[in-house]
Design a protein around this motif. Structure first.
Motif, PDB file in Angstrom:
ATOM      1  N   GLY A 204       0.837  -1.207   0.000  1.00 27.24           N
ATOM      2  CA  GLY A 204       0.000   0.000   0.000  1.00 27.24           C
ATOM      3  C   GLY A 204       0.865   1.247   0.000  1.00 27.24           C
ATOM      4  O   GLY A 204       0.644   2.187  -0.767  1.00 27.24           O
ATOM      5  N   TRP A 205       1.894   1.228   0.833  1.00 25.10           N
ATOM      6  CA  TRP A 205       2.834   2.363   0.845  1.00 25.10           C
ATOM      7  C   TRP A 205       3.526   2.500  -0.513  1.00 25.10           C
ATOM      8  O   TRP A 205       3.689   3.596  -1.033  1.00 25.10           O
ATOM      9  CB  TRP A 205       3.870   2.223   1.975  1.00 25.10           C
ATOM     10  N   ALA A 206       3.884   1.348  -1.114  1.00 27.18           N
ATOM     11  CA  ALA A 206       4.571   1.404  -2.422  1.00 27.18           C
ATOM     12  C   ALA A 206       3.670   2.088  -3.453  1.00 27.18           C
ATOM     13  O   ALA A 206       4.161   2.831  -4.315  1.00 27.18           O
ATOM     14  CB  ALA A 206       4.960  -0.007  -2.867  1.00 27.18           C
ATOM     15  N   SER A 207       2.357   1.881  -3.340  1.00 25.11           N
ATOM     16  CA  SER A 207       1.434   2.562  -4.268  1.00 25.11           C
ATOM     17  C   SER A 207       1.453   4.069  -4.012  1.00 25.11           C
ATOM     18  O   SER A 207       1.455   4.860  -4.958  1.00 25.11           O
ATOM     19  CB  SER A 207      -0.008   2.069  -4.074  1.00 25.11           C
ATOM     20  N   ILE A 208       1.456   4.463  -2.736  1.00 19.74           N
ATOM     21  CA  ILE A 208       1.507   5.898  -2.400  1.00 19.74           C
ATOM     22  C   ILE A 208       2.799   6.493  -2.957  1.00 19.74           C
ATOM     23  O   ILE A 208       2.814   7.547  -3.584  1.00 19.74           O
ATOM     24  CB  ILE A 208       1.425   6.110  -0.864  1.00 19.74           C
ATOM     25  N   ASP A 209       3.895   5.772  -2.730  1.00 23.95           N
ATOM     26  CA  ASP A 209       5.222   6.226  -3.161  1.00 23.95           C
ATOM     27  C   ASP A 209       5.248   6.446  -4.680  1.00 23.95           C
ATOM     28  O   ASP A 209       5.671   7.497  -5.169  1.00 23.95           O
ATOM     29  CB  ASP A 209       6.240   5.161  -2.738  1.00 23.95           C
ATOM     30  N   ARG A 210       4.749   5.448  -5.414  1.00 17.22           N
ATOM     31  CA  ARG A 210       4.725   5.553  -6.896  1.00 17.22           C
ATOM     32  C   ARG A 210       3.873   6.735  -7.330  1.00 17.22           C
ATOM     33  O   ARG A 210       4.251   7.511  -8.196  1.00 17.22           O
ATOM     34  CB  ARG A 210       4.142   4.258  -7.510  1.00 17.22           C
TER      35      ARG A 210
END
Ligand code: NAP
Length: 468
Positions: A433-439
């Motif tokens: 989920g964080w990786a989606s925010i980061d992207r």
């Protein structure tokens, strides 16, 4: 190898938490007897603590330390549970029934008050609020900061946070534009009328807590002069300080400040003035009821019983007209529900990272502290690496066959605890989920040449984390 892993919950995802996780996961690798699994619980949907929300946006190199943490997070024995608040979604007792140990890495999120009259006037702010605001911390998105009314701002304190605050107030919009400063802050800072920032130290230049690169950077600003009064510098340096003399950082700070005092001004439209031997005594309102001036008393340096130089008020006073004041006099830890807390030092009482029972002074099995909540708000990011090693060494020693032992969880089961956390917080954010925010943030930044455009509202973060 033991059959079942030793499961550790780390509370907080800043540098101290990540170095702890990294050291633990490394110590289990390569055929050692203990295999650790680490779950990290974080109140926000985003990781990295002060690296994301404290380090100044014009210091991207410092922020690149997250690459080290990303490697830790990629370990299959690591899980991130964001948007989960310790004490609200899950209690200490519940975690102790699921993990062999809890490591508290919650830092020092509060500011220290000046405790002087007028501190609550509009225009008076904690540096922590301002720093959180320009860095897009969701707790500070709605901060009302009037940079249009004030031409002079006063920053109280002689540490690196005071320098960050002063620098951010004078950087040109073109210097801020390529950074990840929150959009709401870019807009307000671009319209700022602040042209002078006065940094006030209660002691002298030799006692300042600045580090050399940060102090040097002030002198290299493209749009602001640095002003130091040579007479004030001499007065403050007239009292010999053996400890400062022996300290290379302090000696170099004094050299840098002397060079500022002697060099001609470039004639920039903005200036940063460094003042010493002054303590604020009151914040006074102006005609509009907002902050109008800072009342200060001049100090002299006297030697304490322990040999330390302390600021002592003289009878001489000074008034600096200012529409804004930021107190940057250090951070404070906050107590965690059910966890011992030393109110005076604002830390979790501990011995080398082992949390101590305040009634007996003995370690509580399976509870550890690391970082600022362990030692207080001092040191740079890298300081936490060594600090985390000390805490991890304590965990390793306690988990060895002849050690003191860890907690004895009834249900050290990875799936069971995840189920519990998801029941309590259906909007739990995993590392994916964080990786989606980061992207998403990076993609938003790409078109304008910025490292990212930060999401500053929890609801927005949750939407992106869920892939909506
Ligand atoms: P700090 O380094 O502890 O400095 C606090 C300052 O506030 C000191 O000058 C202290 O003076 C002064 N102070 C305390 N109480 C006061 C009072 N009642 N009245 C007036 N002055 C008072 O704290 P910080 O600036 O918040 O920084 C926290 C940590 O983060 C530090 O270790 C810092 O180096 C680190 N940091 C690093 C960076 C970087 O590397 N770029 C950036 C930001 C922060 P006395 O010495 O007289 O007590």
């Amino acid at each position: 190898m033991t059959d079942s892993p030793t499961r550790i919950a780390v509370i907080g995802s800043g540098p101290a938490g990540f170095y702890t996780a990294g050291h633990l996961l490394k110590s289990g690798a390569g055929g050692h007897s203990i295999d650790f699994e680490v779950d990290m619980l974080e109140r926000l949907p985003t990781p990295w603590g002060l690296v994301r929300s404290g380090v100044a946006p014009d210091h991207p190199k410092i922020k690149s330390v997250t690459r080290v943490y990303e490697k830790t997070a990629a370990n299959p024995r690591f899980r991130f549970f964001g948007n989960v608040a310790f004490g609200e979604h899950v209690s200490r007792a519940e975690l102790l029934s699921h993990y062999h140990a809890i490591v508290y890495a919650t830092g020092s999120p509060l500011d220290r008050p000046l405790s002087i009259p007028g501190e609550d006037l509009p225009g008076s702010h904690a540096a922590t609020e301002f720093v959180g605001w320009y860095n897009g911390h969701p707790d500070h998105t709605d901060l009302e900061l009037d940079l249009l009314a004030a031409e002079r701002a006063v920053v109280i304190g002689n540490g690196n946070v005071a320098i960050d605050v002063a620098r951010m107030l004078v950087l040109a919009p073109s210097e801020l534009a390529p950074t990840d400063t929150a959009d709401h802050a870019l807009e307000v800072l671009a319209r700022s009328r602040v042209s002078e920032v006065v940094i006030v130290g209660r002691r002298g230049p030799a006692q300042a807590a600045f580090t050399n690169p940060e102090l040097l950077e002030l002198g290299e600003l493209s749009g602001a002069d640095v002003v130091v009064d040579p007479a004030e510098l001499d007065r403050a340096l007239a009292v010999h300080d053996a400890a400062a003399e022996a300290d290379i950082t302090s000696r170099r700070n004094v050299e840098i400040l002397r060079s500022y005092a002697s060099r001609p001004l470039a004639g920039h439209t903005k200036r940063i003035v460094l003042r010493f031997l002054l303590s604020p005594t009151a914040l006074a309102p102006g005609a509009d009821g907002r902050l109008g001036a800072v009342e200060l008393v001049r100090n002299e340096l006297v030697t304490d019983s322990d040999g330390k130089l302390r600021a002592q008020a003289t009878g001489e006073h000074e008034r600096i007209p200012a529409g804004l004041v930021f107190r940057a006099i250090g951070y404070r830890g906050i107590p965690l529900p059910g966890v011992p807390f030393d109110e005076r030092r604002a830390i979790i009482p501990n011995a080398g990272g082992r949390v101590l029972d305040p009634s007996t002074g003995t370690p509580l099995p399976g509870e550890y502290a690391v970082g600022w909540i362990k030692r207080g708000p001092s040191g740079v990011i890298g300081t936490n690496k060594k600090d985390a090693q000390e805490t991890v060494d304590a965990i390793l020693a306690d988990s060895s066959p002849d050690g003191e032992g860890l907690s004895r969880p009834d249900s050290p089961d990875a799936a069971a605890v995840e189920q519990l956390l998801r029941e309590r917080q259906p909007e739990l954010v995993t590392y994916d989920g964080w990786a989606s925010i980061d992207r998403h943030e990076r993609a938003l930044g790409e078109s304008s040449g910025r490292p990212r455009v930060k999401l500053t509202r929890i609801e927005e973060m949750l939407r992106v984390a869920a892939g909506d």
